[in-house]
Design a protein around this motif. Structure first.
Motif, mmCIF file in Angstrom:
data_model
loop_
_atom_site.group_PDB
_atom_site.id
_atom_site.type_symbol
_atom_site.label_atom_id
_atom_site.label_comp_id
_atom_site.label_asym_id
_atom_site.label_seq_id
_atom_site.Cartn_x
_atom_site.Cartn_y
_atom_site.Cartn_z
ATOM 1 N N VAL A 125 0.851 -1.191 0.000
ATOM 2 C CA VAL A 125 0.000 0.000 0.000
ATOM 3 C C VAL A 125 0.888 1.242 0.000
ATOM 4 O O VAL A 125 1.823 1.348 0.812
ATOM 5 N N GLN A 126 0.574 2.180 -0.916
ATOM 6 C CA GLN A 126 1.320 3.439 -0.958
ATOM 7 C C GLN A 126 0.556 4.508 -0.177
ATOM 8 O O GLN A 126 -0.586 4.838 -0.512
ATOM 9 N N GLU A 127 1.193 5.046 0.855
ATOM 10 C CA GLU A 127 0.559 6.051 1.690
ATOM 11 C C GLU A 127 0.597 7.417 0.996
ATOM 12 O O GLU A 127 1.252 7.606 -0.030
ATOM 13 N N GLU A 128 -0.107 8.396 1.557
ATOM 14 C CA GLU A 128 -0.205 9.720 0.942
ATOM 15 C C GLU A 128 1.143 10.405 0.822
ATOM 16 O O GLU A 128 1.368 11.180 -0.114
ATOM 17 N N ASP A 129 2.063 10.118 1.746
ATOM 18 C CA ASP A 129 3.384 10.753 1.689
ATOM 19 C C ASP A 129 4.359 10.004 0.784
ATOM 20 O O ASP A 129 5.536 10.361 0.710
ATOM 21 N N GLY A 130 3.862 8.964 0.097
ATOM 22 C CA GLY A 130 4.714 8.212 -0.821
ATOM 23 C C GLY A 130 5.400 7.020 -0.212
ATOM 24 O O GLY A 130 6.019 6.221 -0.929
ATOM 25 N N SER A 131 5.324 6.867 1.101
ATOM 26 C CA SER A 131 5.953 5.716 1.757
ATOM 27 C C SER A 131 5.119 4.465 1.529
ATOM 28 O O SER A 131 3.979 4.521 1.056
ATOM 29 N N TRP A 132 5.690 3.326 1.928
ATOM 30 C CA TRP A 132 5.050 2.039 1.666
ATOM 31 C C TRP A 132 4.751 1.306 2.969
ATOM 32 O O TRP A 132 5.554 1.323 3.896
ATOM 33 N N SER A 133 3.590 0.670 3.005
ATOM 34 C CA SER A 133 3.220 -0.154 4.150
ATOM 35 C C SER A 133 2.730 -1.505 3.660
ATOM 36 O O SER A 133 2.328 -1.657 2.490
ATOM 37 N N ALA A 134 2.776 -2.492 4.539
ATOM 38 C CA ALA A 134 2.401 -3.866 4.189
ATOM 39 C C ALA A 134 1.147 -4.271 4.954
ATOM 40 O O ALA A 134 1.027 -4.003 6.149
ATOM 41 N N VAL A 135 0.220 -4.915 4.245
ATOM 42 C CA VAL A 135 -0.991 -5.447 4.859
ATOM 43 C C VAL A 135 -1.013 -6.955 4.636
ATOM 44 O O VAL A 135 -1.022 -7.418 3.494
ATOM 45 N N SER A 136 -0.995 -7.734 5.718
ATOM 46 C CA SER A 136 -1.021 -9.189 5.611
ATOM 47 C C SER A 136 -2.422 -9.661 5.207
ATOM 48 O O SER A 136 -3.416 -9.218 5.781
ATOM 49 N N LEU A 137 -2.476 -10.566 4.243
ATOM 50 C CA LEU A 137 -3.747 -11.108 3.776
ATOM 51 C C LEU A 137 -3.832 -12.614 3.991
ATOM 52 O O LEU A 137 -4.640 -13.289 3.352
ATOM 53 N N SER A 138 -2.988 -13.137 4.859
ATOM 54 C CA SER A 138 -3.041 -14.565 5.178
ATOM 55 C C SER A 138 -2.449 -14.780 6.556
ATOM 56 O O SER A 138 -1.738 -13.913 7.088
ATOM 57 N N TYR A 139 -2.762 -15.918 7.127
ATOM 58 C CA TYR A 139 -2.230 -16.312 8.436
ATOM 59 C C TYR A 139 -1.526 -17.651 8.293
ATOM 60 O O TYR A 139 -2.017 -18.553 7.604
ATOM 61 N N ASP A 140 -0.378 -17.770 8.945
ATOM 62 C CA ASP A 140 0.355 -19.039 8.932
ATOM 63 C C ASP A 140 -0.419 -20.095 9.720
ATOM 64 O O ASP A 140 -0.935 -19.814 10.803
ATOM 65 N N HIS A 141 -0.471 -21.294 9.180
ATOM 66 C CA HIS A 141 -1.111 -22.403 9.880
ATOM 67 C C HIS A 141 -0.019 -23.286 10.482
ATOM 68 O O HIS A 141 0.373 -24.298 9.917
ATOM 69 N N ASN A 142 0.481 -22.852 11.613
ATOM 70 C CA ASN A 142 1.532 -23.593 12.299
ATOM 71 C C ASN A 142 1.433 -23.311 13.800
ATOM 72 O O ASN A 142 0.476 -22.692 14.269
ATOM 73 N N ALA A 143 2.425 -23.754 14.547
ATOM 74 C CA ALA A 143 2.372 -23.666 16.007
ATOM 75 C C ALA A 143 2.472 -22.237 16.518
ATOM 76 O O ALA A 143 2.137 -21.975 17.679
ATOM 77 N N GLN A 144 2.936 -21.295 15.681
ATOM 78 C CA GLN A 144 3.017 -19.905 16.109
ATOM 79 C C GLN A 144 1.648 -19.212 16.063
ATOM 80 O O GLN A 144 1.498 -18.107 16.571
ATOM 81 N N ASN A 145 0.672 -19.846 15.440
ATOM 82 C CA ASN A 145 -0.686 -19.313 15.352
ATOM 83 C C ASN A 145 -1.529 -19.960 16.445
ATOM 84 O O ASN A 145 -1.910 -21.127 16.344
ATOM 85 N N GLU A 146 -1.807 -19.213 17.518
ATOM 86 C CA GLU A 146 -2.518 -19.780 18.666
ATOM 87 C C GLU A 146 -3.916 -20.261 18.293
ATOM 88 O O GLU A 146 -4.379 -21.278 18.808
ATOM 89 N N ARG A 147 -4.573 -19.540 17.404
ATOM 90 C CA ARG A 147 -5.918 -19.962 16.987
ATOM 91 C C ARG A 147 -5.866 -21.315 16.263
ATOM 92 O O ARG A 147 -6.771 -22.134 16.405
ATOM 93 N N GLU A 148 -4.802 -21.514 15.494
ATOM 94 C CA GLU A 148 -4.667 -22.776 14.767
ATOM 95 C C GLU A 148 -4.387 -23.927 15.726
ATOM 96 O O GLU A 148 -4.897 -25.035 15.555
ATOM 97 N N VAL A 149 -3.572 -23.677 16.730
ATOM 98 C CA VAL A 149 -3.305 -24.703 17.743
ATOM 99 C C VAL A 149 -4.597 -25.084 18.456
ATOM 100 O O VAL A 149 -4.884 -26.273 18.677
ATOM 101 N N GLU A 150 -5.405 -24.090 18.791
ATOM 102 C CA GLU A 150 -6.673 -24.360 19.464
ATOM 103 C C GLU A 150 -7.620 -25.134 18.557
ATOM 104 O O GLU A 150 -8.363 -26.003 19.019
ATOM 105 N N ARG A 151 -7.621 -24.799 17.273
ATOM 106 C CA ARG A 151 -8.480 -25.535 16.332
ATOM 107 C C ARG A 151 -8.130 -27.018 16.315
ATOM 108 O O ARG A 151 -9.020 -27.878 16.360
ATOM 109 N N VAL A 152 -6.837 -27.310 16.237
ATOM 110 C CA VAL A 152 -6.398 -28.704 16.211
ATOM 111 C C VAL A 152 -6.810 -29.419 17.494
ATOM 112 O O VAL A 152 -7.304 -30.554 17.471
#
Length: 570
Positions: free
Chosen positions: A330-357
């Motif tokens: 995403v390009q901000e108004e001042d021309g800088s760049w930012s990142a927006v995550s559109l996915s979640y890792d399905h591994n042990a670092q994802n607490e929701r995924e651990v709970e699902r399992v």
């Protein structure tokens, strides 16, 4: 082979702490067996690429991952020997000693650096670009085009990529696939998944038209227009088998027609789950053709994660299974760049995924489900295609292996039963789907396997790609991160940065440019040619210890068209 490759981060049957087994060039470096934990002073040696003192075959745990031996070394000197809870490694001592003493290493360190031209040849070998064609001088697609590339670490590479235009709808599909325990499953999914998604999105009338054409022997309506690199392989031998499974799927969709408009999210989920089910069923049924029979078994017993994007106008859907990622630039108004995550890792670092399992299995298994950040102590991703070792019952696994071809029956991995295996399936291919409505400031999408995200933060990825696509380089203060830097060294860094700015856009492919940074960045965040040369010249036995396969697709959006879509809605 179906056994996990060396240091395969996803699949491991080697329990215990980090270990390393290496032949040594210098008598000053003590000999270590795989029964001894590696001393702490050795790891900086490896990480800093000082490989001149390390022999040609080694086994090093990549980051936090447990490791397995390279296929040559493992099958020459090791075998799997089942114990009560694990398949442990057994090593005949005399074989290892023979392995050490039959190598004669020079005591003088030797350095070899690739020239810039050689580096570019390696980086650009698998790059591919596609520009969406314009009609009547007006581009009606929200996608301008995409760049993709791959850099292997495994031999052969276990990653795959796919891109295609849906000809019967307006959508475009793009995806990256990360295989483990071999490349067979990733290859099959990369060939087949988009067809399942396209069929899931087709209206009832179109499905009927396609089925009637098959019945009467007429030419079929084309469903996908593939955008492939010449190195992207499609299996001709299995095409008939794959088509028959796909046809059965669309016949069921015809029978189940509800007359309702197809929901993209539901179509993506159904396509993922149905393909995984067909992979499992084909392996159980087998095939009279011995080659195909072995192929479907290899696909089923190996595994793959998938991260797929479907772009239709301003509607962007990401379907993710596993630990590859999608990120929006995403390009901000001042021309800088930012990142927006559109996915979640399905591994042990994802607490929701651990709970699902844990919710899907009895309370009595709670402590054994996730061990050492792995599913049942073995598998890193908690969602994947294939991997029937984590889905079939023990009885079904034994029946298929015993009745399968000799190559499968002789493989120790296929006979191995995961520990604490009571209530399968433990693994699913169902994707997590995220929908995003594109805005004019959303400039690009990055799909990449975890080989990229292990080396770079998403914010750095957004900045590097954004600056590459716009041609505008925002100077950042040089951060030395606690290092003691002399005035001369600082002058060298500034001189290097000035030279880098003048040549930063020499790459003609955004994915290639990103790989150059992922592999060659030094501690100051700049591409170091010496480091890049070292990393790209590592032999096959060592490359996998420093990084994973990297596969990247960078999709560039058409802000003008996206803005027009928004105005029409208003």
């Amino acid at each position: 082979m179906l056994a996990a490759s060396c240091c395969d981060r996803r699949m491991c049957v080697c329990p215990g702490p980090r270990r390393i087994a290496i032949p040594v060039r210098s008598s000053r470096l003590p000999l270590l067996s795989d029964a001894m934990p590696a001393p702490a002073h050795l790891f900086p040696l490896i990480r800093s690429c000082e490989i001149s003192r390390i022999g040609s075959t080694a086994c090093y745990c990549h980051h936090k991952h447990l490791c397995c031996l390279s296929s040559h070394f493992a099958h020459s000197h090791f075998r799997y020997a089942p114990q009560k809870k694990f398949a442990a490694l057994y090593r005949p001592k005399e074989h290892f000693n023979h392995f050490i003493h039959t190598r004669d290493y020079a005591s003088t360190p030797q350095r070899f650096y690739l020239t810039p031209s050689q580096v570019n040849s390696i980086l650009k070998a698998n790059e591919y670009s596609f520009k969406v064609p314009e009609f009547d001088g007006k581009n009606v697609s929200s996608v301008l085009g995409f760049d993709s590339n791959q850099l292997p670490a495994n031999a052969p590479i276990e990653d795959r990529r796919s891109a295609a235009t849906c000809l019967q709808t307006r959508g475009m599909l793009l995806g990256v696939f990360d295989g483990h325990a071999g490349c067979a499953c990733a290859q099959a999914v990369s060939e087949r998944l988009f067809y399942y998604i396209a069929v899931s999105l087709l209206p009832h009338e179109t499905l009927l038209e396609i089925e009637n054409a098959v019945e009467s022997g007429r030419a079929l309506l084309p469903i996908l227009q593939w955008h492939k690199h010449p190195n992207d392989y499609f299996s001709k031998e299995a095409s008939k088998l794959y088509f028959n499974s796909l046809r059965t799927y669309w016949q069921e969709l015809i029978d189940l027609n509800s007359g309702e408009t197809t929901d993209v999210r539901e179509a993506l989920i159904n396509a993922f789950k149905r393909l995984d089910n067909d992979i499992s069923l084909e392996a159980q049924v087998g095939d009279p053709n011995s080659f195909l029979n072995y192929l479907v078994l290899r696909v089923a017993f190996s595994g793959a994660t998938a991260c797929v994007a479907h772009v239709d106008g301003i509607d962007l859907h990401i379907a993710n299974t596993g630990d590859s990622r999608a990120m929006l630039g995403v390009q901000e108004e001042d021309g800088s760049w930012s990142a927006v995550s559109l996915s979640y890792d399905h591994n042990a670092q994802n607490e929701r995924e651990v709970e699902r399992v844990k919710m899907e299995h009895p309370k009595s298994e709670e402590k054994s489900l996730v061990k050492q950040d792995r599913l049942l102590g073995l598998l890193m991703p908690f969602r994947a295609f294939g991997d029937v070792k984590f889905k079939w019952s023990i009885e079904l696994q034994k029946r298929v292996v015993e009745s399968g071809p000799d190559q499968l029956n002789d493989n120790e991995y296929t006979k191995f039963i995961p520990p604490n295996y009571y209530t399968p399936p433990y693994l699913t291919a169902e994707p997590e789907v995220i929908h995003h409505r594109l805005r004019p400031q959303d400039k690009f999408l990055v799909l990449a396997t975890d080989g990229l995200w292990e080396t770079m933060h998403r914010q750095d990825v957004a900045r590097i790609v954004g600056e590459y696509l716009t041609g505008v380089h925002h100077q950042q203060p040089i951060a030395v991160g606690g290092y003691k830097v002399t005035l001369g060294q600082m002058h060298g860094l500034l001189t290097e940065r000035r030279a880098r700015i003048s040549s930063v856009f020499e790459d003609q492919n955004a994915a290639t440019h990103l790989i150059r940074h992922a592999v060659g960045n030094n501690e100051f965040g700049t591409v170091d040619h010496e480091r890049l040369s070292k990393m790209l010249s590592l032999p096959e036995e060592l490359a996998r210890m420093y990084r994973d396969d990297i596969t990247i697709i960078v999709v560039q959006f058409n802000s003008r068209v996206i803005g027009a879509y928004q105005n029409e809605e208003l």
